[in-house]
Design an enzyme around this catalytic site. Structure first.
Site, PDB file in Angstrom:
ATOM      1  N   GLN A  29       0.778  -1.245   0.000  1.00 45.49           N
ATOM      2  CA  GLN A  29       0.000   0.000   0.000  1.00 45.49           C
ATOM      3  C   GLN A  29       0.807   1.292   0.000  1.00 45.49           C
ATOM      4  O   GLN A  29       0.490   2.206  -0.766  1.00 45.49           O
ATOM      5  CB  GLN A  29      -0.947   0.015   1.212  1.00 45.49           C
ATOM      6  CG  GLN A  29      -1.877   1.211   1.230  1.00 45.49           C
ATOM      7  CD  GLN A  29      -2.869   1.218   2.372  1.00 45.49           C
ATOM      8  OE1 GLN A  29      -3.479   2.244   2.658  1.00 45.49           O
ATOM      9  NE2 GLN A  29      -3.057   0.096   3.025  1.00 45.49           N
ATOM     10  N   GLY A  61      -8.652  21.352  18.992  1.00 42.34           N
ATOM     11  CA  GLY A  61      -8.363  22.748  18.676  1.00 42.34           C
ATOM     12  C   GLY A  61      -8.987  23.664  19.698  1.00 42.34           C
ATOM     13  O   GLY A  61      -9.452  23.236  20.757  1.00 42.34           O
ATOM     14  N   GLY A  62      -9.032  24.931  19.374  1.00 41.75           N
ATOM     15  CA  GLY A  62      -9.566  25.906  20.314  1.00 41.75           C
ATOM     16  C   GLY A  62     -11.084  25.979  20.333  1.00 41.75           C
ATOM     17  O   GLY A  62     -11.657  26.683  21.157  1.00 41.75           O
ATOM     18  N   GLU A  81       0.922  -0.906   8.695  1.00 45.38           N
ATOM     19  CA  GLU A  81       0.035   0.219   8.985  1.00 45.38           C
ATOM     20  C   GLU A  81      -0.157   0.472  10.483  1.00 45.38           C
ATOM     21  O   GLU A  81       0.137   1.555  10.989  1.00 45.38           O
ATOM     22  CB  GLU A  81      -1.330  -0.024   8.324  1.00 45.38           C
ATOM     23  CG  GLU A  81      -2.415   0.962   8.702  1.00 45.38           C
ATOM     24  CD  GLU A  81      -2.120   2.382   8.255  1.00 45.38           C
ATOM     25  OE1 GLU A  81      -2.272   3.305   9.076  1.00 45.38           O
ATOM     26  OE2 GLU A  81      -1.732   2.576   7.100  1.00 45.38           O
ATOM     27  N   ASP A 125       0.315   3.888   5.990  1.00 43.99           N
ATOM     28  CA  ASP A 125       0.639   3.476   4.625  1.00 43.99           C
ATOM     29  C   ASP A 125       0.344   4.571   3.608  1.00 43.99           C
ATOM     30  O   ASP A 125       1.244   5.130   2.994  1.00 43.99           O
ATOM     31  CB  ASP A 125      -0.149   2.219   4.269  1.00 43.99           C
ATOM     32  CG  ASP A 125       0.535   0.952   4.750  1.00 43.99           C
ATOM     33  OD1 ASP A 125       1.768   0.909   4.746  1.00 43.99           O
ATOM     34  OD2 ASP A 125      -0.172   0.005   5.126  1.00 43.99           O
TER      35      ASP A 125
END
Length: 423
Positions: A16, A245-246, A138, A167
């Site tokens: 892959q 995140g914020g 993977e 991969d």
């Protein structure tokens, strides 16, 4: 004209990570020559087969737009032919186990002797260090690159994600490295090595968690669900469905969740649209309430906030929630199943999902090029049959005569004497 038209890739990859890279280059117009073992080919041709006697979807969905040649590099004539291909190509890509090509006698130094302009690109599990000789797949890459330790819920085990960030993610990184090296070659005239380690690629995609590791030294991570009641250790914890995140976000249930495992939607409580969200969910009093009006005040109460949002979303389907929240600019996204994505008309229209007609398999769905160039639209073609283009490559790329091709077949360089490849 395609963006990479005129670039020739010697594709020594399998499974892959490498095929993802070379398929992307093929979509952009490169002539990708996939070298495969006679009679066997890429191992994924036979892995996870859903139809007997034909190439698996695993193979077809990673090898579109390529040409296939069979070659026995253990055969003396086959090795000579391999050297000719190195001389005739701009790029060689491989994802063998560490040291495999070196043991075959094709070290970087030897390759430079054969073709000083060649870009030699490799996917490895690890970069230089204590684990550089280890094989990586993977899920190993996800675990060693930081993804698994930060995925899942705090009271559960580490989890790997369904996305192939080890991969396919590394293959995408490698493709950028190759194109960059080709651009530099225009100025320097020299080839160079390009290395992408899967651990490095996964860590690059986990950069916000490395950010949080450093923030953790200065106090608790207030946007994580552990705050304020949980304990923070010395490492970034698993954060469930927190946004990272914020702008706090969470996955909430929608109408039908009892029977549909994908009847959920992700909702983000973005500060700019907080008043609109309060109105929609029937909590207008939260707009000015000191416990909810400001983002910092909301952080210790996120669980209660999302529980309340969920009470509202459970009265609507996920698409109905989208129809209500989107016009208000409230960020949200339904959990779309693979079935829904496969059937989505807009993805077919943009070429993100395409139907391909394969000579032995028939019609099947595959992903298209996720990167759209206005002057180089990608056309997804079927993956090659094993050894399908052997004669064409020998004649058209290497300029061999009919007699020379016949002699190579007889020598066993292309597989069993007298045959190109076994189907």
């Amino acid at each position: 004209m395609k963006a990479l038209e005129g670039v020739r890739i010697l594709d020594m990859t399998h499974v892959q990570s490498g095929p993802t890279c070379t398929q992307l280059l093929a979509w952009f117009g490169a002539d990708v020559i996939k070298v495969e073992r006679p009679g066997v080919g890429d191992i994924t041709r036979g892995q996870l087969r859903d139809l007997p006697g034909v190439d698996s979807l695993y193979f077809t969905m990673l090898n579109s737009n390529k040409r296939s040649i069979t070659l026995d590099t253990k055969n003396a004539e086959g090795r000579k032919l391999f050297e000719q291909l190195i001389k005739a190509c701009d790029v060689m890509v491989e994802n063998f186990a560490p040291g495999a090509l070196d043991r075959m006698g094709f070290t970087w130094e030897r390759i430079q002797e054969l073709n000083p302009r060649l870009i030699y690109a490799s996917v490895k599990g690890f970069g230089p260090g204590p684990y550089e000789d280890c094989k990586v797949y993977e899920n190993v890459a996800q675990c060693t690159g930081g993804s698994a330790s930060t995925t899942g819920f705090d009271d559960g085990p580490p989890l790997v994600t369904g996305s192939q960030i080890g991969d396919s993610g590394t293959g995408l990184h490698l493709a950028l490295g190759i194109v960059t090296a080709l651009y530099q070659r225009e100025k320097s005239g020299r080839g160079q090595r390009v290395l992408c380690a899967m651990q490095d690629g996964v860590l690059n995609l986990c950069r916000v968690k490395l950010r949080d590791q450093q923030r953790l030294a200065h106090g608790p991570l207030k946007e994580y669900p552990q705050y304020p009641h949980g304990e923070f250790g010395s490492a970034v914890p698993r954060s469930g469905n927190a946004s990272g995140g914020g702008q706090p976000g969470w996955i909430v249930k929608c109408k039908g969740w009892e029977t549909d495992p994908n009847a959920y939607i992700y909702v983000i409580t973005q500060a700019a649209v907080w008043p609109k969200l309060c109105q929609v969910i029937g909590k207008p009093e939260w707009i000015d309430h000191p416990d909810y009006a400001k983002p910092d005040a909301r952080l210790p109460r996120l669980k209660a906030i999302f529980d309340t949002i969920e009470q509202w979303t459970m009265t609507k389907t996920k698409l109905e929630v989208m129809d209500i929240l989107n016009p208000l600019d409230i960020p949200c996204g339904p959990i779309l199943s693979m079935q829904e994505l496969a059937e989505e008309p807009s993805l077919r229209a943009t070429g993100t999902v395409v139907e391909v007609d394969h000579p032995t398999r028939g019609k099947y769905l595959t992903v298209g090029n996720p990167i759209k160039l206005s002057d180089s639209p990608a056309e997804v073609k079927p993956s090659p049959l094993l050894g399908e283009h052997t004669d064409a490559i020998l004649r058209g790329v290497l300029g061999l005569s009919d007699a020379e091709v016949a002699a190579l077949k007889q020598s066993g360089a292309l597989g069993e004497p007298g045959a190109v490849a076994a189907e």
